[in-house]
Design an enzyme around this catalytic site. Sequence first.
Site, PDB file in Angstrom:
ATOM      1  CE  LYS A  53       2.732  -5.242   3.583  1.00 51.41           C
ATOM      2  NZ  LYS A  53       1.813  -4.153   3.326  1.00 51.41           N
ATOM      3  CD  GLN A  97       1.345  -0.673   2.960  1.00 47.46           C
ATOM      4  OE1 GLN A  97       1.537  -1.821   2.585  1.00 47.46           O
ATOM      5  NE2 GLN A  97       1.165  -0.378   4.223  1.00 47.46           N
ATOM      6  CG  ASP A 120      -3.965  -6.481   2.277  1.00 42.96           C
ATOM      7  OD1 ASP A 120      -3.253  -6.925   3.198  1.00 42.96           O
ATOM      8  OD2 ASP A 120      -3.739  -5.408   1.688  1.00 42.96           O
TER       9      ASP A 120
END
Length: 296
Positions: A53, A97, A120
């Site tokens: 990322k 995460q 997300d």
Amino acid sequence: MTAQIISGKELSKEIRAELKDEVEQLKEKGITPGLAVILVGEDPASQVYVRNKAKACEKLGIHEITKTLPADTSEEDLLALVEKFNEDPTFHGILVQLPLPKHIDESKVLYAIDPLKDVDGFHPVNVGKLMIGDPYFLPCTPHGIQEMLLRSGNDPARKHVVVVGRSNIVGKPIANILLQKKEGANATVTICHTGTDDIAKYTKDADIVIAATGWPNTVTADMVKDGVVVIDVGVNRVDDPSKERGYRLVGDVDFEGIKEKAAAISPVPGGVGPMTITMLMKNTVRAAKLAHGIED
Ligand code: GUN
């Protein structure tokens, strides 16, 4: 029939080039999109994701910070860090995460992220907004699947899409995205899952099959019709002594068997995987635009 291979790797390059231009245009307006990534603990797979990322952000000119916290970080400290990023206008997107260590309540942390920074798309506000067809952000993997269908010339409109798998991060949201009365969607959607007695009964009627079960060979050639379009979301390790690392990656479908029958199929690796990070980049750029009142 030789199936068209839907390469997420190639499509990602195309989309990332578009995003790079968009980032440059935003910078000319004095806006640098920013993404804050939080990693708790030392899970090796998570470390790889987070590194990828960061690399993707760097290539596009997106400002990125990765905060790595020890595995024994308290829930309170993690929530405080999320709050700090919620209030920091230089970060338009926040990503925690997953998975988190067991002593931390995952949903409590996801709820704490400002829905306007939730790149997300996991916050219940965004899940709900997706359901009613008015999302701030689409979750990255399903959004990537929709882009793969559209950019490969396989518009799902008026087609029968069968989704195999009902996870909160892939199965449920992709079904929801594709059934909306919108351009690039408007499909008839069936969801099959572990409670479905005869999955083949449904997949045999499918124009498009999306497999997201986490098991190799859940969909085989005898379960699909000629000319089907297949998107394979799975990433499974199977033992392979011929490889130096002792395993290879396979998807959830029997690629070799199905490619003889399908009109189009996505490979593993190089299919859905690269699209997920690309869509995260797209959401980060969108978050920056939303924060500055710029229309997409
Ligand atoms: N862990 C594995 N995939 C993902 C993802 O897409 N987002 C987050 N936050 N964590 C993950």
